[in-house]
Design a protein around this motif. Sequence first.
Motif, PDB file in Angstrom:
ATOM      1  N   ASN A 146      -5.297  -2.098   4.294  1.00 35.69           N
ATOM      2  CA  ASN A 146      -5.595  -1.485   3.005  1.00 35.69           C
ATOM      3  C   ASN A 146      -7.006  -1.808   2.498  1.00 35.69           C
ATOM      4  O   ASN A 146      -7.485  -1.141   1.585  1.00 35.69           O
ATOM      5  CB  ASN A 146      -4.560  -1.942   1.968  1.00 35.69           C
TER       6      ASN A 146
ATOM      7  N   ILE B 269       2.229   3.683   1.881  1.00 40.28           N
ATOM      8  CA  ILE B 269       2.512   3.918   3.290  1.00 40.28           C
ATOM      9  C   ILE B 269       2.982   5.352   3.524  1.00 40.28           C
ATOM     10  O   ILE B 269       3.477   6.017   2.623  1.00 40.28           O
ATOM     11  CB  ILE B 269       3.570   2.927   3.830  1.00 40.28           C
TER      12      ILE B 269
ATOM     13  N   GLU C 273       4.279   5.786   9.566  1.00 39.45           N
ATOM     14  CA  GLU C 273       3.933   4.402   9.880  1.00 39.45           C
ATOM     15  C   GLU C 273       5.164   3.565  10.226  1.00 39.45           C
ATOM     16  O   GLU C 273       5.044   2.557  10.919  1.00 39.45           O
ATOM     17  CB  GLU C 273       3.196   3.759   8.710  1.00 39.45           C
TER      18      GLU C 273
ATOM     19  N   PRO D 250       0.804  -1.230   0.000  1.00 43.38           N
ATOM     20  CA  PRO D 250       0.000   0.000   0.000  1.00 43.38           C
ATOM     21  C   PRO D 250       0.836   1.278   0.000  1.00 43.38           C
ATOM     22  O   PRO D 250       2.062   1.216   0.068  1.00 43.38           O
ATOM     23  CB  PRO D 250      -0.804  -0.117   1.298  1.00 43.38           C
TER      24      PRO D 250
ATOM     25  N   SER E 203      -5.263   3.006   1.837  1.00 44.48           N
ATOM     26  CA  SER E 203      -4.069   3.845   1.884  1.00 44.48           C
ATOM     27  C   SER E 203      -4.136   4.939   0.823  1.00 44.48           C
ATOM     28  O   SER E 203      -3.714   6.076   1.062  1.00 44.48           O
ATOM     29  CB  SER E 203      -2.810   2.992   1.697  1.00 44.48           C
TER      30      SER E 203
END
Length: 404
Positions: free
Chosen positions: A277, A181, A185, A179, A297
């Motif tokens: 996601n 990101i 994170e 995804p 995402s």
Amino acid sequence: MLDGDPFLYFSDLLVLTVVLVPLYFLAPWAPARLLLLGLSGAYLLFLIAPRLLALYILFWVGVYLLQLAATAWRDRPTSWVLTTVLVLVALAPLVVWKIRPEWSVTGFNIGMNGVVDRLSPWTGAIDRVRNLILPIGLSFATFRAVDQIVKVRLEIVPPLSPLQQFAYGFFPTVLVIGPVIEYTEIEATADRRVRWDPHDTLSGVLTIAIGAFKVFVVAYLLRGSQDVFALSTRAGSPLDHWLELTMFAFYFYFNFSGFSDMAIGAARTLGFSLAPNFNNPYLKTNPQAFWNSWHMSLTRFAQRNVFVPLGGMRAKTQYVAIAATMMVIALWHDLTLPLVIFGLYHCVGLIGHRWWVARHPVPVPRPLTRRVGANVLLFVFVVLSLPLLLLDLSELPEFYGRLI
């Protein structure tokens, strides 16, 4: 033949993870762990083709310099204008690829092979025997880069060091199929000593197993449904086409969400808790809930960087913000007229739903029959938009005609 098989990438990733996990947790210093993450991602790209690694080295060096420029210009009166220019520079490779795909792919393969060959004839020889490939993962990398530049400009995160940039840019589990990101994170886990937690390992392995089951069992069994878009060879009744299109919708979901689960699970074995996601999007009952649970995402990125800045939380500007957000999500897939139609189609759904609910509040609790009916209507609404992702404009009338 263009080659960029995610199956091969994830098989290499899972093998690498077995070696990477103990090394990562044994590394006593944060710089060593950051280096391990970056080298792992670079190795996976090298296995696809050295020219792809060369592309991303140049790309992320550029992003590193752009974030420094965003920092240097932060206090100037025209800082937002300058930041917009920096974002457009980061978007440029993706836009060029989408507008001129044939030229871009040829230029990428020939140009990057030349770069690799000049740096090392041995590596250049390896690169030449690789298949022609798309600049796979560029859409995900571009949005991650934009997010980084904006967050640095807003002082949400400090400018990344070269090692942090290397680890974020080449974070090994998300390079090919996401995804999207955020640096926040991975920031806490990457910058401090994290001890091995068997719960993380178990959770990661289970998530990988669920993702693998989705991809290699469910999606594999449904893969034949892609033939519904082969107009020249498909015949049958409208019911046949509806059934095949429905099967394709589930193939699309299980394949995409399965790869996302595998990426998130592999990251979890390293102690990183990436945001999910997908969240059962086909079980939702309205367009807003669907987009808040499909490719989450990407939706979160668009909400942060388009919806909120354009006034999505204000009554007077909410519809403009919704339309702009949906068009960004649509055109992220490709810059084509069918994708413009896709964006407008879902804009109408989102705005129409918000307008209707404002005047006809949903009863609480909602009767089961109404929930089921809303779910079925939403599923049909979504399924009817899928051909816009895959067919040319000239093919759409014939395809939709077969559903009647």
